[in-house]
Enzyme design. Sequence first.
Site, PDB file in Angstrom:
ATOM      1  CE  LYS A 248      -3.766  -2.465   2.236  1.00 48.85           C
ATOM      2  NZ  LYS A 248      -4.479  -2.802   3.472  1.00 48.85           N
TER       3      LYS A 248
ATOM      4  CD  GLN B 230      -3.152  -4.613   6.631  1.00 49.30           C
ATOM      5  OE1 GLN B 230      -3.117  -3.643   5.890  1.00 49.30           O
ATOM      6  NE2 GLN B 230      -3.773  -5.727   6.294  1.00 49.30           N
TER       7      GLN B 230
ATOM      8  CG  ASP C  76      -9.305  -0.022   4.995  1.00 53.56           C
ATOM      9  OD1 ASP C  76      -9.018  -0.227   3.796  1.00 53.56           O
ATOM     10  OD2 ASP C  76      -8.572  -0.354   5.947  1.00 53.56           O
TER      11      ASP C  76
END
Length: 294
Positions: free
Chosen positions: A53, A97, A120
């Site tokens: 990412k 994460q 997200d």
Amino acid sequence: MPTIIDGKLTSSQIKEEIKTRVEEIKAEGGKTPHLAAILVGYDGASQTYVGAKVKACEYVGFESTLVRLEETVTEEELLRKVEEINENPDIDGLIVQLPLPKHISVEKVTSKIRPEKDVDGFTPANVGRMALNWPAYVAATPYGIIELLKRYEIETSGKHCVVIGRSHIVGSPMSILMARNGYPGNATVTLTHSRTKNLEEIARTADILIVALGKPEFVTADMVKPGAVVIDVGIHRVEDASKKSGFRLIGDVKFDEVAEKASAITPVPGGVGPMTIASLLYNTLLSAEKKVYS
Ligand code: NAP
């Protein structure tokens, strides 16, 4: 031969589009989009995902900040870090994460992320906005599928879409998106799960079959209607001595036999998987340009 829906190619096209937009923003003297990622501990897969990412951010010209915290970090400390990033006006998007260590509540951490920075798309605010068909950050995998359907001009209106799997990150949002009034959408949706009776029969009625149950090669040709569009979300590693790595990736769909019946299909690897990072970058750009919460 069916159309192979190429997620690798599409995701690189999206990255190029984002890169071009970032160059324009910079040329106009605008603020560089900035993504922050929090990584707790040293889980190998998580480190790889976060690394990819950060690298993708660099590629498209975003700024990125990687915050690494020890496995032993307390929930309070992590929540404080989230709050600090929430308050930092330079940061447009924040991802934490997953998975987190067992002593930390994912729900608490997710709900601490300010919805305006939740690129997200996991917070209740963004899930709710998506369900209402309002501007929202849509979670990476469902967004990636929607984008593939759009770019491959798959007709969805009036079609029967069967989704296998109802997880919060894939199946459930997919069913909402496909039923929304818009494109892609306007499908008649059946959401199936482990308690569904006659799953095979239902799958055979699908014009669009979205498979996300996490069982290797579960969907076989006899479960697919001729001409159906098949989207395979599953990813599984299986041993393969003929490969240098010693393994290969397969999906939830038995690709070779289903491809013979489908009109379009996503491969594994190279289908839905590569789209997720492109989705995250896209959401971060939306945030930097204040296009979701204005
Ligand atoms: P998950 O949270 O494990 O959910 C699986 C869903 O499938 C559940 O709703 C479960 O039903 C349902 N299910 C399980 N067995 C079934 C059966 N025999 N018949 C019908 N439904 C069944 O999985 P997930 O996170 O959505 O992931 C699914 C797959 O996609 C995994 O292989 C995962 O690795 C992959 N994935 C890929 C990406 C990507 O970027 N390509 C992203 C996310 C996930 P219940 O609710 O009744 O238990």
